[in-house]
Design a protein around this motif. Sequence first.
Motif, PDB file in Angstrom:
ATOM      1  N   PHE A  85       9.398  16.814   9.042  1.00 29.50           N
ATOM      2  CA  PHE A  85       8.627  17.946   9.572  1.00 29.50           C
ATOM      3  C   PHE A  85       8.574  17.902  11.094  1.00 29.50           C
ATOM      4  O   PHE A  85       8.808  18.914  11.769  1.00 29.50           O
ATOM      5  N   TYR A 139       8.067  13.009   4.268  1.00 30.95           N
ATOM      6  CA  TYR A 139       7.721  14.403   4.559  1.00 30.95           C
ATOM      7  C   TYR A 139       7.347  14.602   6.028  1.00 30.95           C
ATOM      8  O   TYR A 139       7.675  15.632   6.641  1.00 30.95           O
ATOM      9  N   LEU A 140       6.635  13.597   6.598  1.00 33.65           N
ATOM     10  CA  LEU A 140       6.117  13.750   7.958  1.00 33.65           C
ATOM     11  C   LEU A 140       7.221  13.744   9.003  1.00 33.65           C
ATOM     12  O   LEU A 140       7.265  14.626   9.877  1.00 33.65           O
ATOM     13  N   ALA A 156      15.945  14.263  11.278  1.00 36.70           N
ATOM     14  CA  ALA A 156      15.097  14.852  10.234  1.00 36.70           C
ATOM     15  C   ALA A 156      15.720  14.659   8.849  1.00 36.70           C
ATOM     16  O   ALA A 156      15.043  14.258   7.892  1.00 36.70           O
ATOM     17  N   GLY A 195      12.052  18.375  12.490  1.00 41.43           N
ATOM     18  CA  GLY A 195      12.453  19.754  12.237  1.00 41.43           C
ATOM     19  C   GLY A 195      11.823  20.705  13.234  1.00 41.43           C
ATOM     20  O   GLY A 195      12.478  21.613  13.764  1.00 41.43           O
ATOM     21  N   CYS A 196      10.541  20.496  13.519  1.00 40.92           N
ATOM     22  CA  CYS A 196       9.864  21.303  14.547  1.00 40.92           C
ATOM     23  C   CYS A 196      10.480  21.047  15.922  1.00 40.92           C
ATOM     24  O   CYS A 196      10.620  21.975  16.736  1.00 40.92           O
TER      25      CYS A 196
END
Length: 237
Positions: A73, A69-70, A27, A76-77
């Motif tokens: 994200f 950004y994608l 990430a 990170g999730c």
Amino acid sequence: MAKKSSLFDDLFFIASKLPWWLSLTIALVSGFGLHSVANGPATFSGDPHQLQSVVLGSMARTLASIGQYLLPFIFGCGTLASLFRRSRSLNLLKSATTPGGNTLLSISWREFELLVGEALRRRGYKVQDNDGSGPDGGIDLVARRDGETYLVQCKQWRSVQVGVPVVRELYGAMAAEGAVGGFVVTSGTFTKQAREFASGRNLQLVDGAVLRQWIAETKKPGPRPTVEVVAERVEPC
């Protein structure tokens, strides 16, 4: 017909199965790396021969501007999902070793897999959840130690004994995947035919009694028993 998954679903699935620290690293690296690409200079001297490279560079910057950004994200999730799953398995193990806590038969098949995975980690293995499609779906866990791979099949069967077809299926999967060994772990027991098939092969049949002993040993200080000792205890006389 199998349900089609999106690229987002596939990436999240991968991210959630990786160790949390690896998902977090991806990430961060993808975020910073793609940010530098997205903000890179766009130069065009007017030479027609450079037009193609300019167009490709523009496309790369556009994709990077979205990906910066994608991807962080998604991964990170995935980090949060991996941490949650590990926390859940630790809580299950703690409950199983606490008087009055959960028993092997009071938890769901999914929780049973998490508990088995945590018990194997305590015995020195690195365990990856293989996300079977259900209580009887595929190889449930992949365990690794000393550079060698072991396949794990979990059977939380309350009344039916695990028979030879399950053991034979795992043995075939070991050959197909190049695994050096395998575990069939159940909350119940194994049939005589299943034990006879496993005898002489690098297959360890772990019944409910042995699994409960594994769990109990996680509370004891000192080194864990070796795999060979467990194999001697679970093989038929």
